[in-house]
Every structure is written in structure tokens, then in C-alpha cells.
Write a protein that holds these residues in place. Structure first.
Motif, PDB file in Angstrom:
ATOM      1  N   GLY A  16       3.308 -13.022  -4.316  1.00  0.00           N
ATOM      2  CA  GLY A  16       3.929 -14.328  -4.517  1.00  0.00           C
ATOM      3  C   GLY A  16       4.692 -14.752  -3.281  1.00  0.00           C
ATOM      4  N   ARG A  17       5.898 -15.234  -3.486  1.00  0.00           N
ATOM      5  CA  ARG A  17       6.727 -15.669  -2.351  1.00  0.00           C
ATOM      6  C   ARG A  17       7.471 -14.531  -1.689  1.00  0.00           C
ATOM      7  NH1 ARG A  17       9.343 -21.386  -4.297  1.00  0.00           N
ATOM      8  NH2 ARG A  17       7.374 -22.322  -4.938  1.00  0.00           N
ATOM      9  N   GLY A  18       7.463 -13.393  -2.346  1.00  0.00           N
ATOM     10  CA  GLY A  18       8.152 -12.233  -1.778  1.00  0.00           C
ATOM     11  C   GLY A  18       7.317 -11.542  -0.724  1.00  0.00           C
ATOM     12  N   SER A  19       7.955 -11.161   0.362  1.00  0.00           N
ATOM     13  CA  SER A  19       7.244 -10.427   1.402  1.00  0.00           C
ATOM     14  C   SER A  19       8.156  -9.376   2.014  1.00  0.00           C
ATOM     15  CB  SER A  19       6.708 -11.371   2.479  1.00  0.00           C
ATOM     16  OG  SER A  19       7.758 -11.949   3.203  1.00  0.00           O
ATOM     17  N   ARG A  20       7.554  -8.277   2.400  1.00  0.00           N
ATOM     18  CA  ARG A  20       8.275  -7.172   3.024  1.00  0.00           C
ATOM     19  C   ARG A  20       7.505  -6.746   4.257  1.00  0.00           C
ATOM     20  NH1 ARG A  20      11.448  -4.252  -0.859  1.00  0.00           N
ATOM     21  NH2 ARG A  20      12.500  -3.476   0.980  1.00  0.00           N
ATOM     22  N   THR A  21       8.144  -6.753   5.401  1.00  0.00           N
ATOM     23  CA  THR A  21       7.499  -6.271   6.614  1.00  0.00           C
ATOM     24  C   THR A  21       7.667  -4.755   6.684  1.00  0.00           C
ATOM     25  OG1 THR A  21       9.469  -6.678   7.932  1.00  0.00           O
ATOM     26  CG2 THR A  21       7.820  -8.434   7.873  1.00  0.00           C
ATOM     27  N   PHE A  22       6.764  -4.112   7.386  1.00  0.00           N
ATOM     28  CA  PHE A  22       6.803  -2.657   7.478  1.00  0.00           C
ATOM     29  C   PHE A  22       6.230  -2.203   8.812  1.00  0.00           C
ATOM     30  CE2 PHE A  22       2.653  -3.670   5.703  1.00  0.00           C
ATOM     31  CZ  PHE A  22       1.793  -2.868   6.439  1.00  0.00           C
ATOM     32  N   SER A  23       6.603  -0.988   9.177  1.00  0.00           N
ATOM     33  CA  SER A  23       5.956  -0.309  10.290  1.00  0.00           C
ATOM     34  C   SER A  23       5.049   0.750   9.671  1.00  0.00           C
ATOM     35  CB  SER A  23       6.984   0.323  11.229  1.00  0.00           C
ATOM     36  OG  SER A  23       7.742   1.287  10.550  1.00  0.00           O
ATOM     37  N   ALA A  24       3.981   1.082  10.378  1.00  0.00           N
ATOM     38  CA  ALA A  24       2.989   2.006   9.825  1.00  0.00           C
ATOM     39  C   ALA A  24       2.742   3.161  10.783  1.00  0.00           C
ATOM     40  CB  ALA A  24       1.686   1.267   9.561  1.00  0.00           C
ATOM     41  N   THR A  25       2.615   4.344  10.202  1.00  0.00           N
ATOM     42  CA  THR A  25       2.281   5.545  10.958  1.00  0.00           C
ATOM     43  C   THR A  25       1.106   6.206  10.269  1.00  0.00           C
ATOM     44  OG1 THR A  25       4.629   5.853  11.478  1.00  0.00           O
ATOM     45  CG2 THR A  25       3.159   7.742  11.818  1.00  0.00           C
ATOM     46  N   GLU A  26       0.017   6.399  11.009  1.00  0.00           N
ATOM     47  CA  GLU A  26      -1.156   7.038  10.418  1.00  0.00           C
ATOM     48  C   GLU A  26      -0.910   8.537  10.268  1.00  0.00           C
ATOM     49  OE1 GLU A  26      -5.998   6.777  10.598  1.00  0.00           O
ATOM     50  OE2 GLU A  26      -4.830   5.912  12.235  1.00  0.00           O
TER      51      GLU A  26
END
Length: 151
Positions: free
Chosen positions: A89-99
Motif C-alpha cells: 500500500g502506501r507504506g514503504s520500508r527501505t533496506f540494505s541487502a547482504t547476500e
């Protein structure tokens, strides 16, 4: 790269479009079907934003993105970008990713198959009750990212 490290399971005709349209569309509207989120990540070549539905997994206090179809476009983009956004929806969360390294994946794969047993056809020769050795053998072809929310 070996065949197992470049594994890509192409969706059946119409499956990808249906999933993106139905599951992704519902997530954009704020309805998370079985935990679905819209993954938004910058393209590695074009620099444009791309989105696709994903099913983030919470396991042992961390969050993960598993790519049961293998080395898909979103996986390749996330490797280069190192970050993305999860939306419902209108909610969003940014993230960093590590494989994750292959030896870290078996517990995550087992948890994913337990949470979404309907996806087992996407996992070559393994299921939630497989041995550690079987899961470890399949791990090379199945990208898994630990994600850390940044906002």
C-alpha cells in the motif's frame, strides 16, 4: 559459473504476468496476500526503478528475501544496488541487502518452505523435511539475501 550457481527457473507462460498483476497489484493497494510485498529496486543497467512481488521471510530475528526461481532479474539488480524498498500500500520500508553464503542458507530455505509449502515445486529436489545435506546442495542455485531495514 556452474549450472547450479546460474540456475534460473523460467515461469510458465502467463504465470509471471498473473503473479505480478494479481499479487503485486494487491500489495500496491495495501493487501498483502500471504505476506507479499512489492520489491522496488534500481535496474543495474538502466538505472530505472523496477518492481516485482516478493515474500519476505522473518526468521530467527532477521528478515530475508529468497529467490526460489534462482538468479532472476530482481536478484541481479539487488546484487548491484545493494538496497531496495519493500512496499505494501502506501507504506514503504527501505533496506540494505547482504547476500548469504551457501553454508548459511539451509536453515533459511527450510523456514521458507515451511512458511510457504506451496512453493516447493520451485525448489529442485528439496522440501521442508529435507536433510541439511540436501538443502546445502541446493543452496548454490538459490539466492538468499539478509535484509536490514533502514527506514
Amino acid at each position: 559459473m556452474t549450472e547450479s550457481t546460474t540456475r534460473y527457473l523460467r515461469p510458465r507462460r502467463g504465470t509471471n504476468a498473473l503473479q505480478k498483476t494479481l499479487v503485486g497489484g494487491l500489495a500496491r493497494l495495501g493487501v498483502s496476500v500471504r505476506g507479499a510485498h512489492q520489491l522496488v529496486v534500481r535496474g543495474r543497467n538502466s538505472g530505472q526503478w523496477h518492481s516485482t512481488p516478493v515474500f519476505p521471510l522473518r526468521h530467527a530475528g532477521s528478515r530475508y528475501l529468497v529467490a526460489p526461481r534462482g538468479h532472476t532479474q530482481w536478484v541481479r539488480n539487488l546484487r548491484v544496488a545493494g538496497e531496495g524498498t519493500l512496499r505494501v500500500g502506501r507504506g514503504s520500508r527501505t533496506f540494505s541487502a547482504t547476500e548469504l553464503a551457501d553454508e548459511e542458507k539451509p536453515a533459511i530455505l527450510r523456514a521458507y518452505l515451511t512458511r510457504w509449502p506451496e512453493t516447493r515445486s520451485l525448489f529442485p529436489g528439496v522440501h521442508r523435511d529435507s536433510t541439511e545435506a540436501s538443502l546445502r546442495e541446493s543452496a548454490a542455485g538459490l539466492p538468499v539475501f539478509r535484509i536490514t531495514l533502514t527506514s
